[in-house]
Design an enzyme around this catalytic site. Structure first.
Site, short mmCIF file in Angstrom:
data_model
loop_
_atom_site.label_atom_id
_atom_site.label_comp_id
_atom_site.label_asym_id
_atom_site.label_seq_id
_atom_site.Cartn_x
_atom_site.Cartn_y
_atom_site.Cartn_z
N CYS A 113 -11.74 -36.27 -9.59
CA CYS A 113 -12.91 -37.06 -10.09
C CYS A 113 -13.92 -36.10 -11.22
O CYS A 113 -13.95 -35.03 -10.85
CB CYS A 113 -13.79 -37.92 -9.12
SG CYS A 113 -12.69 -38.86 -8.10
N ARG B 112 -8.42 -33.31 -15.76
CA ARG B 112 -8.65 -33.20 -14.40
C ARG B 112 -7.77 -34.32 -13.55
O ARG B 112 -7.52 -34.27 -12.17
CB ARG B 112 -9.97 -33.39 -13.68
CG ARG B 112 -11.07 -32.37 -14.11
CD ARG B 112 -12.39 -32.67 -14.04
NE ARG B 112 -12.77 -32.71 -12.40
CZ ARG B 112 -13.51 -31.68 -11.71
NH1 ARG B 112 -13.72 -30.51 -12.27
NH2 ARG B 112 -13.68 -31.99 -10.38
N TRP C 238 -10.53 -40.53 -9.28
CA TRP C 238 -9.13 -40.33 -8.88
C TRP C 238 -9.09 -41.07 -7.58
O TRP C 238 -9.92 -40.64 -6.70
CB TRP C 238 -8.64 -38.94 -8.80
CG TRP C 238 -7.29 -38.65 -8.49
CD1 TRP C 238 -6.12 -38.70 -9.14
CD2 TRP C 238 -6.81 -38.22 -7.31
NE1 TRP C 238 -5.13 -38.38 -8.82
CE2 TRP C 238 -5.32 -38.04 -7.22
CE3 TRP C 238 -7.35 -37.73 -6.07
CZ2 TRP C 238 -4.66 -37.74 -6.35
CZ3 TRP C 238 -6.56 -37.40 -4.95
CH2 TRP C 238 -5.06 -37.23 -5.09
N ASN D 92 -18.38 -37.72 -6.36
CA ASN D 92 -17.19 -36.89 -6.19
C ASN D 92 -16.96 -36.45 -4.70
O ASN D 92 -18.21 -35.82 -4.35
CB ASN D 92 -16.96 -35.68 -6.98
CG ASN D 92 -16.65 -36.01 -8.51
OD1 ASN D 92 -16.53 -37.21 -8.82
ND2 ASN D 92 -16.70 -34.97 -9.50
N GLY D 93 -15.67 -36.54 -4.06
CA GLY D 93 -15.86 -36.02 -2.85
C GLY D 93 -15.50 -37.20 -1.78
O GLY D 93 -14.67 -38.25 -2.20
N GLU E 140 8.09 -21.35 -7.88
CA GLU E 140 7.04 -21.69 -8.77
C GLU E 140 7.73 -22.48 -9.89
O GLU E 140 7.10 -23.52 -10.51
CB GLU E 140 6.28 -20.66 -9.28
CG GLU E 140 5.24 -20.82 -10.57
CD GLU E 140 4.18 -22.00 -10.28
OE1 GLU E 140 3.41 -22.34 -11.01
OE2 GLU E 140 3.90 -22.21 -9.01
N LYS F 29 6.92 -26.64 -11.38
CA LYS F 29 6.44 -26.53 -12.53
C LYS F 29 7.47 -27.79 -13.21
O LYS F 29 7.16 -28.77 -13.89
CB LYS F 29 6.61 -25.52 -13.66
CG LYS F 29 5.65 -24.37 -13.36
CD LYS F 29 4.06 -24.93 -13.91
CE LYS F 29 3.03 -24.49 -13.18
NZ LYS F 29 2.87 -24.70 -11.81
N GLU G 138 6.86 -31.24 -11.67
CA GLU G 138 5.42 -32.11 -11.60
C GLU G 138 5.23 -32.33 -12.96
O GLU G 138 4.29 -33.33 -13.01
CB GLU G 138 4.13 -30.99 -11.08
CG GLU G 138 3.87 -29.78 -12.03
CD GLU G 138 2.90 -28.77 -11.57
OE1 GLU G 138 2.05 -29.46 -11.06
OE2 GLU G 138 3.01 -27.72 -11.69
N HIS H 88 24.31 -22.22 3.86
CA HIS H 88 23.81 -22.81 4.94
C HIS H 88 23.53 -24.35 4.83
O HIS H 88 22.55 -24.92 5.68
CB HIS H 88 22.51 -22.03 5.54
CG HIS H 88 22.80 -20.72 6.05
ND1 HIS H 88 23.75 -20.39 6.89
CD2 HIS H 88 22.52 -19.54 5.31
CE1 HIS H 88 23.98 -19.36 7.04
NE2 HIS H 88 23.11 -18.56 6.13
N LYS I 251 -6.39 -31.87 -11.35
CA LYS I 251 -6.58 -30.40 -11.55
C LYS I 251 -7.01 -29.88 -10.52
O LYS I 251 -6.72 -28.42 -9.81
CB LYS I 251 -7.02 -30.32 -12.90
CG LYS I 251 -7.28 -28.70 -13.25
CD LYS I 251 -5.91 -28.12 -13.68
CE LYS I 251 -6.11 -26.73 -14.06
NZ LYS I 251 -4.76 -26.07 -14.30
#
Length: 621
Positions: free
Chosen positions: A2, A27, A78, A104-105, A493, A497, A500, A516, A616
C-alpha cells in the site's frame, strides 16, 4: 504494498495527490482513493477499485468538487482484509464524513474493536481492518479539547493507544484546516518539507518531484504537520526534540524510466553504476574499508562464532551466496534462513552470533521479525538494505546501505546484485579480521570485487542473444534452471525472476538432484538453463546436462569464458560471460537471467513492472 501520500499548502492538492499515487504504483496495488478538505470546509472523498487512472477519471466526473482544495490525502491499497472493491479502498471516513484516514499495515485487534464500536452504534461500510481507526478517531474528537490542531492530535493519540499491529496513518479532519497528522508504528512514513507546504508519503519516491528535504519518522512517533513544518510527539503525547530534515540526493529523474520501455529494463542497465555506487568509499587497495559499521559490528565480523543470513525472496537468494562466501573466505559457520520461517523453529543462535538481515526496502516484515528474534537471542544485528531511514537499518546494530538508488519495478534486479556485492565485502572483511586470508589474498579479492561494475557492463552485451532465447522460451509452459554450488543459488534467483513477471512456470534444482525425482518432468523439448561458472563443479554439471539431453531436454548453457569448452560440448547453445572468479560470478551470471525474464515477459505480454498479486515492499506477514 500500500502507498500513502498527503499534501498541505497553497497549491492545488488534487494534482499532487494523483501524481504521488502514480509514483507509488510500482509498490503493487488493487485500488486507489483520495480525500480533500474542500474550499467550503467539507471532506470530499472518492475511491475506485483498479488503477489510479480510474480514480482520476472518477474525480474528474465530480464537476470540480475537488478543485481549489489545498490539503488532502491519497492511498493505493493492496488487499489484505476484504477483497479489492470501491468500498474497501482507502481513505475511510466516519459516518458523518468529517474524518478521513489512510492506513498501511495490519490492525491485529480489528475484530475486537469493530465489535465494540458496532455495539456503540457505529456503522461500517467496509470489510477492512483499517476502518476501525476512523471510528476511534471520530469518537475521541468528541471528547478532545483545545485548538483544532491539538484536538486532532489528541484524538489520533487516543485511537493509536487502542491499536495492536503495524500501522502508518495519515489523518485529515474537516475541523482542522491547517493540519494533517501522521503516525508510524512498524510501517514507514516520511514527511517532506517545502516553503509554506508539507507532504507525507510512505515512500520518498512519491515526494522527489516536490522536495528533497524529508523527516523519516521513527517507530512510536506522531507528526503534527502544518505549512510551517512538523512537530513530533511520542505516542504518550510528550513532545520530541526537533530533528533537522535529511537532504535526499536522488534526482526526481532517477525514478522515471529515462527512455526505457519499463523500469525493470532501466534498472537492469543501471547495474554497473549501482555496483560502483555500493563500492564507493568502501574499497581500498589492501581490502574493504568497513569502518562505517562501528565497533560492535566489526567485532562481530572478527569474532562471531556463527553468521545468520536472513531474508525473503530475492534477498534470501542473495543470502545463499553470502553463506558460502562467509564459510569459504572467513571460515565461520554460516546459515541462511527465510525470514518468514526463522523465528518459528526455535532457532539455535550462538552467543555473540552475527545476524545479517538482507532487504531492499528495509521494511520487509518477516525479515524484520527474524532480525528482532536473532537479537533477542543474543546476536549482533547487521542490516544490508537499500532504502535510507528504513526500519531494519534503524533496529540493527549497524547498517551497510547498498546505495543502488530507487528501485521501482516490483521485480528486483540491481538490489540483488548490489546485495551480493555488499555481502562479498562483508565476507572479505571478516576474512581479513580473522586472518583466514593473507594480506595478499585479501588485496587480490578486493581488486576482483572492484572489477564487478566492468564485468556487469560486459554481461549486458548479451542482451540481443538473450532476447532471441526469450522469444523461443515464451511459447513454453515450463522451464528448469540447474547448477551446482553457487550456480544453484543463482539458478534459484533466475527461476524466481522468470515466473514472477512472465508467469511461466519455472523451477531451480541443484543439478545433482535431478536423478532423485525431477528427471521425471523432463520430456522432449523441455527448456533447461544450465549454469557453468564454478570450475570445480563444471564437469559434474556437464554430466547432469547429459542426463537431461538423453531425455530430450533442450539445454542452454550460461558459462564463464574459461568454461566454454565444457559448456559447449554438453549444451545445444551457450551464452558466454566474462571470466569472473567463481566466488563473485553470481552477481554477473544473474544479469542475463534477469534479461531472460524481462524479454520473456514482454513476449508474453505481461505487465512487467507490476506483476499480478505481488508488491514491492512486503510490510505484512
Amino acid at each position: 504494498m500500500c502507498g500513502i501520500v498527503g499534501y498541505l499548502g497553497e497549491q492545488q492538492a488534487l494534482p499532487i495527490l494523483i501524481d504521488g499515487l502514480r509514483r507509488l504504483e510500482y509498490r503493487g496495488y488493487d485500488s486507489a482513493g483520495v480525500a480533500v478538505r474542500t474550499q467550503s470546509g467539507e471532506v470530499a472523498l472518492e475511491k475506485r477499485s483498479g488503477r489510479v487512472d480510474a480514480l482520476a477519471q472518477a474525480v474528474a466526473a465530480r464537476n470540480g468538487q475537488f478543485s481549489g482544495a489545498r490539503m488532502g490525502i491519497g492511498h493505493t491499497r493492496w488487499a489484505t482484509h476484504g477483497r479489492p472493491s470501491d468500498g474497501n479502498a482507502h481513505p475511510h471516513a466516519d459516518e458523518r464524513g468529517r474524518v478521513a484516514v489512510v492506513h498501511n499495515g495490519i490492525i491485529e485487534n480489528h475484530q475486537e474493536l469493530r465489535a465494540e464500536l458496532a455495539a456503540r452504534g457505529h456503522e461500517f461500510r467496509s470489510q477492512t481492518d483499517s476502518e476501525v481507526v476512523t471510528h476511534l478517531i471520530d469518537e475521541a474528537l468528541t471528547a478532545a479539547a483545545g485548538e483544532p490542531s491539538q484536538r486532532l492530535r489528541l484524538a489520533v493519540q487516543a485511537a493509536v493507544a487502542r491499536l495492536r499491529g503495524s500501522f502508518a496513518l495519515v489523518v485529515l479532519w474537516e475541523g482542522a484546516p491547517d493540519v494533517l497528522v501522521g503516525v508510524r508504528h512498524q510501517t514507514p512514513l516520511v514527511v517532506g518539507l517545502g516553503r509554506g507546504e508539507a507532504y507525507l508519503a510512505s515512500d520518498i519516491s512519491a515526494l522527489l518531484a516536490h522536495t528533497r528535504d524529508v523527516l523519516v519518522l521513527q517507530d512510536g512517533e506522531l507528526a503534527e504537520v502544518s505549512r510551517g513544518g512538523a512537530a513530533l510527539f511520542g505516542f504518550d503525547g510528550e513532545p520530541l526534540p526537533a530533528r533537522a530534515p535529511q537532504r535526499i540526493s536522488w534526482d526526481a529523474a532517477a525514478v522515471e524510466r529515462g527512455g526505457y520501455a519499463h523500469f525493470m529494463l532501466k534498472e537492469i542497465h543501471e547495474q554497473p553504476a549501482a555496483l560502483a555506487s555500493t563500492l564507493r568509499g568502501r574499497l581500498a587497495a589492501d581490502g574493504p574499508d568497513l569502518s562505517e559499521l562501528g565497533a560492535a559490528a566489526l567485532g562481530a565480523l572478527a569474532r562471531a562464532p556463527q553468521v545468520l543470513l536472513l531474508g525473503c525472496g530475492t534477498a534470501y537468494h542473495a543470502g545463499l551466496v553470502g553463506r558460502m562466501l562467509f564459510e569459504s573466505w572467513a571460515r565461520v559457520p554460516a546459515l541462511c534462513d527465510l525470514g518468514s520461517e526463522f523465528r518459528y523453529r526455535d532457532p539455535l543462535v550462538a552467543p555473540g552470533a552475527l545476524a545479517v538481515a538482507v532487504s531492499q526496502s528495509g521494511e520487509t516484515a518477516d525479515t524484520l521479525a527474524a532480525l528482532r528474534e536473532a537479537r533477542r537471542r543474543g546476536a549482533c544485528g547487521l542490516a544490508v538494505v537499500n532504502v535510507l531511514g528504513s526500519t531494519i537499518a534503524a533496529e540493527a546494530d549497524a547498517a551497510l546501505h547498498t546505495l543502488a538508488g530507487p528501485e521501482i519495478s516490483v521485480c528486483s534486479t540491481k538490489a540483488y546484485t548490489t546485495q551480493l556485492e555488499a555481502l562479498s565485502l562483508l565476507a572479505l572483511g571478516a576474512a581479513a579480521l580473522r586472518g583466514t586470508m593473507t594480506a595478499a589474498e585479501v588485496a587480490r579479492w578486493a581488486d576482483a570485487i572492484g572489477t564487478l561494475p566492468a564485468w556487469a557492463e560486459e554481461a549486458l552485451g548479451l542482451e540481443s542473444a538473450v532476447a532471441e532465447l526469450a522469444h523461443a522460451l515464451a511459447g513454453h509452459d515450463h522451464c528448469f534452471f540447474i547448477g551446482r554450488g553457487l550456480d544453484w543459488a543463482v539458478a534459484m534467483e533466475g527461476q524466481l525472476k522468470l515466473k514472477e513477471i512472465s508467469y511461466l512456470h519455472a523451477e531451480a534444482y541443484a543439478a545433482g538432484e535431478l536423478k532423485h525425482g525431477t528427471l521425471a518432468l523432463v520430456t522432449a523439448d523441455t527448456p533447461v538453463i544450465a549454469l557453468f561458472t564454478q570450475p570445480a563443479l563444471a564437469e559434474k554439471t556437464a554430466s547432469n546436462v547429459a542426463e537431461v539431453r538423453a531425455r530430450g531436454g533442450r539445454v542452454t548453457g550460461l558459462c564463464t569464458r574459461g568454461l566454454l569448452p565444457i559448456a559447449a560440448a554438453s549444451c545445444e547453445q551457450v551464452l558466454v560471460l566474462p571470466d569472473v572468479p567463481a566466488p563473485l560470478a553470481p552477481a554477473i551470471a544473474a544479469i542475463p537471467l534477469q534479461l531472460l525474464a524481462y524479454h520473456t515477459a514482454v513476449a508474453r505480454g505481461t505487465d512487467v513492472d507490476k506483476p499480478r498479486n505481488l508488491a514491492k515492499s512486503v510490510t505484512v506477514e
